[in-house]
Enzyme design. Structure first.
Site, PDB file in Angstrom:
ATOM      1  N   CYS A  94      13.757  -3.699  11.192  1.00  0.00           N
ATOM      2  CA  CYS A  94      13.115  -4.994  10.972  1.00  0.00           C
ATOM      3  C   CYS A  94      13.827  -5.635   9.788  1.00  0.00           C
ATOM      4  CB  CYS A  94      11.628  -4.845  10.642  1.00  0.00           C
ATOM      5  SG  CYS A  94      10.900  -6.457  10.195  1.00  0.00           S
ATOM      6  N   ASP A 122      21.150  -7.677  -8.928  1.00  0.00           N
ATOM      7  CA  ASP A 122      19.687  -7.597  -8.753  1.00  0.00           C
ATOM      8  C   ASP A 122      19.396  -7.268  -7.290  1.00  0.00           C
ATOM      9  OD1 ASP A 122      17.026  -7.659  -9.384  1.00  0.00           O
ATOM     10  OD2 ASP A 122      16.972  -9.753  -9.995  1.00  0.00           O
ATOM     11  N   ASP A 123      18.156  -6.788  -7.038  1.00  0.00           N
ATOM     12  CA  ASP A 123      17.847  -6.377  -5.659  1.00  0.00           C
ATOM     13  C   ASP A 123      17.586  -7.560  -4.741  1.00  0.00           C
ATOM     14  OD1 ASP A 123      14.742  -6.839  -5.680  1.00  0.00           O
ATOM     15  OD2 ASP A 123      15.223  -5.785  -7.522  1.00  0.00           O
ATOM     16  N   ASN A 165      -1.438   1.503   5.656  1.00  0.00           N
ATOM     17  CA  ASN A 165      -0.347   0.782   5.015  1.00  0.00           C
ATOM     18  C   ASN A 165       0.290  -0.107   6.082  1.00  0.00           C
ATOM     19  OD1 ASN A 165       3.000   1.734   3.930  1.00  0.00           O
ATOM     20  ND2 ASN A 165       1.865  -0.109   3.481  1.00  0.00           N
ATOM     21  N   GLY A 166       0.324  -1.392   5.819  1.00  0.00           N
ATOM     22  CA  GLY A 166       0.913  -2.308   6.800  1.00  0.00           C
ATOM     23  C   GLY A 166       0.053  -3.542   6.923  1.00  0.00           C
ATOM     24  N   CYS A 172       0.797  -1.216   0.000  1.00  0.00           N
ATOM     25  CA  CYS A 172       0.000   0.000   0.000  1.00  0.00           C
ATOM     26  C   CYS A 172       0.833   1.270   0.000  1.00  0.00           C
ATOM     27  CB  CYS A 172      -0.882   0.072   1.248  1.00  0.00           C
ATOM     28  SG  CYS A 172      -1.960  -1.309   1.449  1.00  0.00           S
ATOM     29  N   GLY A 193       1.569  -0.032  -5.005  1.00  0.00           N
ATOM     30  CA  GLY A 193       0.344  -0.797  -5.177  1.00  0.00           C
ATOM     31  C   GLY A 193      -0.334  -0.417  -6.473  1.00  0.00           C
ATOM     32  N   CYS A 197      12.442 -10.868   7.200  1.00  0.00           N
ATOM     33  CA  CYS A 197      12.394 -11.718   6.000  1.00  0.00           C
ATOM     34  C   CYS A 197      13.773 -12.295   5.681  1.00  0.00           C
ATOM     35  CB  CYS A 197      11.817 -10.944   4.817  1.00  0.00           C
ATOM     36  SG  CYS A 197      12.517  -9.325   4.599  1.00  0.00           S
ATOM     37  N   TYR A 216      14.401  -1.993  -1.818  1.00  0.00           N
ATOM     38  CA  TYR A 216      13.559  -2.198  -2.990  1.00  0.00           C
ATOM     39  C   TYR A 216      12.260  -1.403  -3.013  1.00  0.00           C
ATOM     40  CZ  TYR A 216      10.624  -4.711  -6.353  1.00  0.00           C
ATOM     41  OH  TYR A 216       9.794  -5.025  -7.385  1.00  0.00           O
ATOM     42  N   CYS A 239      11.424  -0.991   8.402  1.00  0.00           N
ATOM     43  CA  CYS A 239      11.593  -2.076   7.415  1.00  0.00           C
ATOM     44  C   CYS A 239      12.831  -1.822   6.551  1.00  0.00           C
ATOM     45  CB  CYS A 239      10.350  -2.128   6.527  1.00  0.00           C
ATOM     46  SG  CYS A 239      10.564  -3.111   5.025  1.00  0.00           S
ATOM     47  N   CYS A 263       7.150 -12.044   4.989  1.00  0.00           N
ATOM     48  CA  CYS A 263       6.863 -10.811   5.731  1.00  0.00           C
ATOM     49  C   CYS A 263       5.397 -10.826   6.135  1.00  0.00           C
ATOM     50  CB  CYS A 263       7.129  -9.598   4.846  1.00  0.00           C
ATOM     51  SG  CYS A 263       6.607  -8.051   5.626  1.00  0.00           S
ATOM     52  N   SER A 280      15.429  -1.925 -10.563  1.00  0.00           N
ATOM     53  CA  SER A 280      15.744  -1.806  -9.146  1.00  0.00           C
ATOM     54  C   SER A 280      17.184  -2.179  -8.812  1.00  0.00           C
ATOM     55  CB  SER A 280      14.776  -2.664  -8.331  1.00  0.00           C
ATOM     56  OG  SER A 280      14.657  -3.928  -8.954  1.00  0.00           O
TER      57      SER A 280
HETATM   58  S1  SF4 Z   1       9.862  -8.679   7.207  1.00  0.00           S
HETATM   59 FE1  SF4 Z   1      11.164  -7.773   5.597  1.00  0.00          FE
HETATM   60  S2  SF4 Z   1       9.780  -6.761   4.187  1.00  0.00           S
HETATM   61 FE2  SF4 Z   1       8.620  -7.171   6.071  1.00  0.00          FE
HETATM   62  S3  SF4 Z   1       8.794  -5.322   7.294  1.00  0.00           S
HETATM   63 FE3  SF4 Z   1      10.437  -6.657   7.942  1.00  0.00          FE
HETATM   64  S4  SF4 Z   1      12.195  -6.117   6.628  1.00  0.00           S
HETATM   65 FE4  SF4 Z   1      10.360  -5.254   5.703  1.00  0.00          FE
END
Ligand code: SF4
Length: 490
Positions: free
Chosen positions: A463, A369-370, A121-122, A16, A42, A466, A266, A260, A406, A307
């Protein structure tokens, strides 16, 4: 609705983008432009709610691109007034791939003290439990979106004004949220206590009579000529009115922020500013770190467009290996006219990317690549490069292996579909069929993002779940559905 891109499922998708404007004539027109600048967050659908003192609240929600809907006079004339908010979405956790128009935000609620609209968003990680509780207590949901819980929680609050009800509601919500909301006279912005998703504040118009803007990213301030003021801080709520300006509140228990880190890699546009740093510069620096961590003898550094471009520039600069556009992107690839038939799907990457044969032939090529998600696109790109006569293909990836899904507002495949969840780096190299494959380390990524000492493992600055499998907020709904958290042995 635009058809799915033939290889859209091999990237993570931000779900989002949100935008709001207060204090300018026909605010919805500015919101439409802002959403257009946030379209990368999005593409499935978008919506705008506006308020006009005489005509009250109005809303329009549509599938498809902002430019195909919110440029029409017929629609924009239905959205008058000096206050408006909007939302673009990929899809929410509740209804991937089968969105109904009722799932498209902003959501609107009529309360005894007036109406309110909200755009989120989230992802709410305890949405299932909240939804069950609310339905048992009589709430009637209209959508499958987890974000609608916020409106119902607000309706149940006993507070006397809408911002206070929103505080009550958001204190019950777990997970990641940046919210833009509006009442008849106020624009409201909130970030969760960890500040996982971005939100920035801007001003628009002449100083003596300027309005206010809230946006997911600074690039959307630029498009409407708004000035960046500051980021909304993690755990902060701003309540903005033309009369009193910006009132800052702290509704949540303070926590150490965990923004994040994938926004840096990305999701955000490279012309945005995050945490006071240019996203482009961070990505270029990732390439520098990658060249230091994983050097390789080669003749050419090529980005996988678009990217991978800043990281490839950084890699080439640091390694001294020439940079070249070995892969050219077709800017006009037919999202708008191609039906995703099986035959077209099989053409896959070639629809969008073509190899610059004259540059590639006979060279040892480093492709930057990203990320690698499922690996299907990376394999096809490698084949195209080899078909064009490359002598060697080396992949350098500007993020660590994506081994965990994620649950904070990014669409990721189930864990078993992530290449890095099931294979070691060497196995991935063999699966992709490349001469070498290296990912930037987590420490290298943190350094590129401005953390000179790398990742603080006892208290990470971002964070990075992932990559690390360390979730800063327990994904309660997913655990209920059988998701297994990382064990000590992993
Ligand atoms: S899990 Fe990865 S994509 Fe999701 S908020 Fe955390 S760092 Fe971002």
């Amino acid at each position: 609705m635009p058809p799915a891109h033939p290889f859209d499922d091999d990237k993570l998708h931000e779900e989002c983008g949100i935008f709001g404007v207060l204090g300018v004539q026909d605010a919805a027109n500015f919101v439409a432009l802002g959403l257009h600048a946030l379209q990368h967050r999005g593409q499935e659908a978008g919506g705008i709610v506006s308020h006009d003192p005489e005509q009250g609240f109005n809303s329009a929600r549509r599938f498809g691109y902002v430019r195909d809907n919110f440029t029409s006079t017929d629609i924009m004339e239905t959205l008058p007034g000096p206050l408006a908010i909007g939302h673009v979405r990929y899809s929410t956790a509740g209804s991937k791939g089968q969105t109904a128009i009722r799932d498209v935000q902003p959501f609107f609620g009529e309360f005894s003290m007036g109406g309110a609209a909200i755009a989120h968003n989230g992802n709410i990680t305890n949405a299932n439990a909240l939804r069950r509780e609310l339905i048992e207590r009589g709430s009637i949901f209209q959508s499958s979106s987890d974000s609608e819980c916020i409106i119902h929680l607000m309706a149940r609050s006993l507070q006397r004004d809408i911002p206070a009800r929103m505080e009550d509601a958001l204190r019950r919500v777990e997970g990641a949220f940046s919210v833009v909301a509006m009442t008849r006279t106020k624009l409201i912005g909130v970030r969760d206590a960890l500040g996982v998703r971005p939100l920035v504040l801007g001003r628009i118009g002449p100083e003596e009579n300027s309005g206010w803007v809230l946006s997911s990213e600074t690039c959307a301030l630029d498009i409407i000529g708004a000035e960046f003021v500051r980021e909304i801080e993690p755990g902060e709520m701003v309540v903005i009115s033309q009369e009193t300006g910006v009132e800052s509140r702290r509704p949540f228990r303070q926590k150490k922020p965990r923004f994040c880190i994938f926004e840096q890699v990305y999701f955000s546009r490279p012309d945005s500013i995050l945490g006071g740093r240019s996203v482009y510069e961070t990505r270029r620096q990732i390439g520098v770190e990658l060249a230091r961590e994983a050097p390789v003898e080669a003749d050419l550094v090529c980005p996988v467009p678009d990217s991978g471009t800043p990281a490839a520039i950084g890699f080439a600069h640091e390694s001294g290996i020439p940079y070249g556009m070995g892969i050219i992107r077709n800017q006009y690839m037919g999202r708008t006219f191609i039906e995703p038939t099986e035959q077209i799907r099989n053409m896959g990457v070639r629809l969008k990317l073509n190899v610059n044969r004259a540059l590639i032939r006979g060279k040892r090529v480093i492709l930057v690549d990203d990320s690698v998600v499922r690996g299907t696109t990376s394999r096809k790109i490698k084949e195209m490069i080899l078909d064009a006569g490359a002598a060697e293909v080396h992949f350098r990836i500007a993020s660590p292996p994506t081994a965990w899904p994620c649950f904070y507002g990014v669409d990721t495949p189930q864990r078993e579909k992530l290449l890095a969840a099931t294979m070691s780096e060497d196995e991935m190299r063999d699966f992709l069929g490349v001469d070498s494959l290296k990912f930037i380390s987590l420490d290298g990524l943190y350094r590129a993002a401005g953390e000179a000492g790398g990742r603080n493992n006892s208290c990470p600055q971002y964070c990075d779940a992932c990559f690390s499998g360390e979730y800063p907020v327990e994904p309660a709904d997913m655990i209920e559905k059988g998701f297994k958290l990382k064990t000590a042995a992993e």
